[in-house]
Design an enzyme around this catalytic site. Structure first.
Site, PDB file in Angstrom:
ATOM      1  CG  ASP A   1      -1.436  15.342  26.668  1.00  0.00           C
ATOM      2  OD1 ASP A   1      -1.220  14.965  25.505  1.00  0.00           O
ATOM      3  OD2 ASP A   1      -2.120  14.679  27.488  1.00  0.00           O
TER       4      ASP A   1
ATOM      5  CE1 TYR B   1      -6.428  11.704  30.096  1.00  0.00           C
ATOM      6  CE2 TYR B   1      -5.200  13.712  29.740  1.00  0.00           C
ATOM      7  CZ  TYR B   1      -5.298  12.339  29.654  1.00  0.00           C
ATOM      8  OH  TYR B   1      -4.253  11.625  29.127  1.00  0.00           O
TER       9      TYR B   1
ATOM     10  CE  LYS C   1      -3.711  12.021  25.248  1.00  0.00           C
ATOM     11  NZ  LYS C   1      -3.842  12.894  26.421  1.00  0.00           N
TER      12      LYS C   1
ATOM     13  CG  HIS D   1      -7.586   8.511  25.214  1.00  0.00           C
ATOM     14  ND1 HIS D   1      -8.161   9.441  26.026  1.00  0.00           N
ATOM     15  CD2 HIS D   1      -6.484   8.086  25.871  1.00  0.00           C
ATOM     16  CE1 HIS D   1      -7.439   9.562  27.132  1.00  0.00           C
ATOM     17  NE2 HIS D   1      -6.420   8.747  27.060  1.00  0.00           N
TER      18      HIS D   1
END
Ligand code: A2P
Length: 337
Positions: free
Chosen positions: A57, A62, A91, A124
């Site tokens: 994931d 990120y 996302k 997100h």
């Protein structure tokens, strides 16, 4: 009771019930140092895959998609697994949630991940922004229903095998579900022992939406999180699920670790988990949860643990008309007066 290693989404796509979370496994530079080096992200993903993990994931936000892409490419090249053997979730960031910008976002993620498609693409947050995450850049006319229409197009173009949401509230799920052509396949939310989100899970069940728990261990490392500019947000205090006495007792009883008890509790409820770790020993430890079972009474005791407020308040969403926690923030303030 043997547990299926997959949850099946309403379109028939099977998602592993267990995977590697990578929030905070970032390879961006924070002022002078890195949160995690690129090498450590690559090695965590490879360790996980070698260990049998079949879900990774990530998210554009990120800043580790490139490192994950390198790890995947190396793993495919070594012939260890094929693309279709692994499930990749990423996302769409809030500044790309406008339906006209989503394709650029997924194309950029795919290029970093070195993939032709992802298995699950999530909005997100329910809040779309212009070019910056500031209240004055909130896109008031872009509702969750509009965000969803954009995701449906990406699904139809086969850029992703399934679509979903993250950090939406129950009312926003109802609104999307009323107008959706393609149903929501998955919802990823904060969920752990002290924040089990029963009501939300119930609503998801009603609509056939699979649920993924982020922070399934209660995110013990959250306080060391830093933004790329070095800013370190403050976090609410809360009891640590890993230190809960019932969890510790069960860990002793089953010769397991508290983390394994917490993860088993959630998968036994049919909730997918994505514990984050960049430590090889803990990556292996977290996966060893398919060889024991909590009994009905133990599940009940864990269910009955007194619940606490959420840990992830996403304060940057304050002021956005679709802030999913607007009402909860109000209640919190009243309680603390
Ligand atoms: P590390 O990466 O050093 O292993 P969550 O998934 O709930 O957000 O939790 C992630 C945090 O928990 C990270 O700080 C991670 O640190 C730590 N962690 C991961 N696995 C374990 C474990 N088995 N026991 C204790 N802490 C863990």
């Amino acid at each position: 009771m043997s547990i299926s290693k997959f949850v099946t989404m309403s379109n028939g796509v099977k998602m592993p019930i267990f995977g590697l979370g990578t929030w905070q496994a970032r390879s961006y530079k924070i002022v002078k140092s890195y949160q995690s080096s690129k090498e450590s992200v690559i090695s965590s993903v490879k360790t996980a895959i070698n260990d049998g993990y079949r879900l990774i994931d990530t998210a554009a936000a990120y800043f580790n998609e490139e490192a994950i892409g390198e790890a995947l490419a190396e793993t495919f090249k070594e012939g260890k697994i094929k693309r279709e053997d692994i499930f990749i979730t990423t996302k769409c960031p809030p500044t790309f949630l406008h339906p006209q910008k989503q394709e650029d976002a997924i194309t950029s993620s795919l290029s970093k991940l070195k993939l032709d498609y992802v298995d699950l693409y999530l909005a997100h947050f329910p809040c779309a922004y212009g070019d910056e995450l500031k209240p004055e850049k909130a896109l008031h006319d872009c509702k969750p229903e509009d965000i969803w229409k954009g995701l449906e197009k990406l699904y139809e173009k086969k850029l992703t095998r399934s679509i979903g949401i993250s950090n939406f509230n129950v009312e926003q799920i109802h609104r999307i579900s009323k107008s959706a052509k393609i149903p929501i396949h998955n919802h990823q939310v904060e969920l752990h022992l002290y924040f089990q989100q029963d009501d939300l899970v119930e609503v998801c069940k009603k609509y056939g939406i699979t649920v993924t728990a982020y922070a399934p261990l209660g995110s013990p490392g959250r306080t060391s999180y830093k933004l790329p500019n070095g800013f370190q947000p403050t976090w609410p205090e809360g009891p640590a699920p890993l230190e809960n006495p019932i969890v510790q007792h069960l860990a002793k009883k089953y010769s397991k670790t508290p983390a394994q008890i917490l993860l088993r509790h959630l998968i036994q409820k049919g909730i997918a988990v994505i514990p984050k770790s960049t430590n090889a020993k803990r990556i292996t430890e977290n996966h060893q949860i398919f060889d024991f079972e909590l009994d009905e009474n133990e599940m009940k005791n864990l269910y009955n643990v007194a619940q606490q407020p959420r840990l992830f308040w996403q304060d940057f969403l304050i002021g956005h008309p679709e802030d999913p926690y607007k009402e909860e923030r109000g209640k919190q303030q009243k309680n603390s007066v």
